[in-house]
Scaffold this active site. Structure first.
Site, PDB file in Angstrom:
ATOM      1  N   GLU A  95      36.613  36.311  29.735  1.00 52.04           N
ATOM      2  CA  GLU A  95      35.603  35.437  30.321  1.00 52.04           C
ATOM      3  C   GLU A  95      34.500  36.217  30.996  1.00 52.04           C
ATOM      4  O   GLU A  95      34.721  37.304  31.532  1.00 52.04           O
ATOM      5  CB  GLU A  95      36.261  34.464  31.298  1.00 52.04           C
ATOM      6  CG  GLU A  95      36.954  33.360  30.521  1.00 52.04           C
ATOM      7  CD  GLU A  95      37.548  32.286  31.383  1.00 52.04           C
ATOM      8  OE1 GLU A  95      37.565  32.444  32.614  1.00 52.04           O
ATOM      9  OE2 GLU A  95      38.004  31.293  30.813  1.00 52.04           O
ATOM     10  N   CYS A 108      28.640  38.331  35.436  1.00 51.92           N
ATOM     11  CA  CYS A 108      29.847  39.081  35.793  1.00 51.92           C
ATOM     12  C   CYS A 108      30.659  39.259  34.510  1.00 51.92           C
ATOM     13  O   CYS A 108      31.046  38.276  33.876  1.00 51.92           O
ATOM     14  CB  CYS A 108      30.617  38.274  36.831  1.00 51.92           C
ATOM     15  SG  CYS A 108      32.207  38.990  37.220  1.00 51.92           S
ATOM     16  N   CYS A 115      44.875  43.184  33.320  1.00 52.70           N
ATOM     17  CA  CYS A 115      44.691  44.331  34.219  1.00 52.70           C
ATOM     18  C   CYS A 115      46.052  44.867  34.609  1.00 52.70           C
ATOM     19  O   CYS A 115      47.008  44.105  34.713  1.00 52.70           O
ATOM     20  CB  CYS A 115      43.938  43.890  35.479  1.00 52.70           C
ATOM     21  SG  CYS A 115      43.511  45.285  36.562  1.00 52.70           S
ATOM     22  N   CYS A 119      47.043  44.078  41.936  1.00 51.63           N
ATOM     23  CA  CYS A 119      46.686  43.647  43.295  1.00 51.63           C
ATOM     24  C   CYS A 119      47.330  42.285  43.576  1.00 51.63           C
ATOM     25  O   CYS A 119      47.266  41.384  42.732  1.00 51.63           O
ATOM     26  CB  CYS A 119      45.167  43.551  43.447  1.00 51.63           C
ATOM     27  SG  CYS A 119      44.336  45.094  43.049  1.00 51.63           S
ATOM     28  N   CYS A 122      45.389  38.858  43.383  1.00 45.00           N
ATOM     29  CA  CYS A 122      44.629  38.599  42.168  1.00 45.00           C
ATOM     30  C   CYS A 122      45.589  38.200  41.057  1.00 45.00           C
ATOM     31  O   CYS A 122      46.508  38.942  40.734  1.00 45.00           O
ATOM     32  CB  CYS A 122      43.876  39.864  41.784  1.00 45.00           C
ATOM     33  SG  CYS A 122      43.129  39.783  40.157  1.00 45.00           S
ATOM     34  N   CYS A 336      35.880  34.486  42.843  1.00 40.13           N
ATOM     35  CA  CYS A 336      36.532  35.789  42.986  1.00 40.13           C
ATOM     36  C   CYS A 336      38.040  35.660  43.118  1.00 40.13           C
ATOM     37  O   CYS A 336      38.540  34.905  43.932  1.00 40.13           O
ATOM     38  CB  CYS A 336      35.993  36.509  44.208  1.00 40.13           C
ATOM     39  SG  CYS A 336      34.351  37.131  43.925  1.00 40.13           S
TER      40      CYS A 336
HETATM   41  S1  SF4 Z   1      41.578  42.747  41.779  1.00 38.44           S
HETATM   42 FE1  SF4 Z   1      42.614  42.029  39.896  1.00 38.44          FE
HETATM   43  S2  SF4 Z   1      41.290  42.693  38.207  1.00 38.44           S
HETATM   44 FE2  SF4 Z   1      40.698  43.892  40.042  1.00 38.44          FE
HETATM   45  S3  SF4 Z   1      41.950  45.795  39.936  1.00 38.44           S
HETATM   46 FE3  SF4 Z   1      43.106  44.332  41.178  1.00 38.44          FE
HETATM   47  S4  SF4 Z   1      44.479  43.318  39.704  1.00 38.44           S
HETATM   48 FE4  SF4 Z   1      42.835  44.295  38.509  1.00 38.44          FE
END
Ligand code: SF4
Length: 352
Positions: A95, A108, A115, A119, A122, A336
């Protein structure tokens, strides 16, 4: 014939393009025309390149094609944000999010499918990692959306803050950045790369890539707290990360943006605000405070507005430029850190 058995002209190097064109007795200026049509005029097929004869277009079309991303769907948010679900050649989906803000129109873009940085705030982390994007897939997000919105609107800024950690896909991202800043003519000052802090690549970026703006996803003021929400901190701790920030060459007016997602009871205390000021001493910094976007089942809470303002006030009083970022597109989960599987093939996240 499908595109897969043909050369993707956007994935060839300048030298490879020149060799290919030479095999048709086409001089180097024809390659320059091709590059101009692909990136500045955003041609989606060889047929659109009217500067080439029909015969040459047909000959070239027998062995090569111009790649595109397919727009699967778009969703508009009430605040003007538009989320594009895009399909890659192999069927994977990513996306890109278009964000209008006063004079600016920012896109963006994603750098990976999924990923692997993990984190905790996220949701991409829970989706896992599929693959890094190729340089042309990164650039094609800009081309595809630009084609969609032009001629009424023009993109002004590009941020690499979508799905994925850009510096975990270093070579392809650097290639894409060169393409954006040279062939597409987007100023390096209008491009921002956001990283969770892969320290060696941060410095390498400024040796090998154009000097784009840097955003660092900091989110905590002690190693203990940062490691608990961002596993990358176990490898590159806060001091090491900030040391790298101090080494990045910057013009006097340039600043590194530090993204700080405020999580209630985790990193939003006044002691955190004070520590943040000390940590950023001597760095040309600005801070974006992003109150966490709560979603169903989220492991964190959003701080109340009062504590967000107090946090900002303390930083501002100590001469640190600090913004509170409203998350745009929250109603369509384009904000975000929000990611969503709408069905088995639809996912979204925005990297902090
Ligand atoms: S915030 Fe999400 S997309 Fe960004 S590095 Fe951390 S896990 Fe990956």
């Amino acid at each position: 014939m499908t595109g897969h058995s043909l050369y993707n002209l956007k994935s060839l190097t300048q030298e490879e393009l020149e060799n290919l064109f030479a095999s048709y007795r086409m001089p180097a200026y024809r390659v320059r025309q091709l590059v101009h049509w692909m990136y500045e005029k955003r041609a989606a097929s060889l047929d659109e390149i009217t500067e080439f004869s029909k015969a040459f277009r047909q000959e070239l079309g027998a062995v090569a094609y111009i790649s595109n991303l397919q727009i699967v769907s778009t969703r508009n948010s009430s605040d003007g944000t538009t989320k594009f679900l895009l399909q890659l050649d192999d069927g994977q989906r990513i996306e890109s999010v278009l964000i209008p803000d006063d004079e600016r129109l920012t896109l963006c873009i994603s750098s990976q499918v999924g990923c692997r940085m993990g984190c905790k705030f996220c949701l991409t982390a829970s989706v896992g990692f599929k693959r890094g994007l190729l340089a042309h897939e990164i650039v094609d997000q800009v081309i595809t959306v630009a084609r969609y919105i032009e001629p009424d609107r023009r993109l002004t800024n590009v941020v690499l803050m979508g799905m994925g950690e850009p510096l975990d896909n270093f070579d392809e991202v650097v290639r894409a950045l060169w393409r954006l800043t040279t062939d597409m003519g987007i100023s390096k000052r209008h491009i921002t790369l956001s990283t969770c802090g892969i320290v060696p690549h941060m410095l390498q970026l400024y040796r090998q890539g154009p000097e784009v703006n840097l955003a660092v996803s900091l989110n905590a003021t002690t190693d203990r707290s940062r490691s608990s929400i961002m596993p990358i901190n176990n490898k590159y701790g806060i001091q090491e990360l900030l040391r790298a920030c101090r080494l990045i060459p910057m013009s006097p007016r340039q600043r590194i943006t530090f993204e700080y997602v405020l999580l209630r009871g985790v990193n939003d205390s006044m002691d955190d605000a004070k520590r943040l000021c000390s940590l950023l001493k001597g760095i040309q910094a600005k801070v974006n405070l992003i109150p966490f976007n709560e979603y169903d089942g989220a492991p964190f809470k959003r701080p109340d507005d009062g504590s967000v303002f107090r946090f900002q006030e303390l930083l501002t009083n100590r001469q640190i430029i600090t913004f509170i970022r409203k998350s745009k597109g929250a109603d369509i989960l384009a904000a975000c850190g929000q990611l969503k599987y709408q069905d088995t093939s639809t996912l979204h996240d925005v990297h902090y």
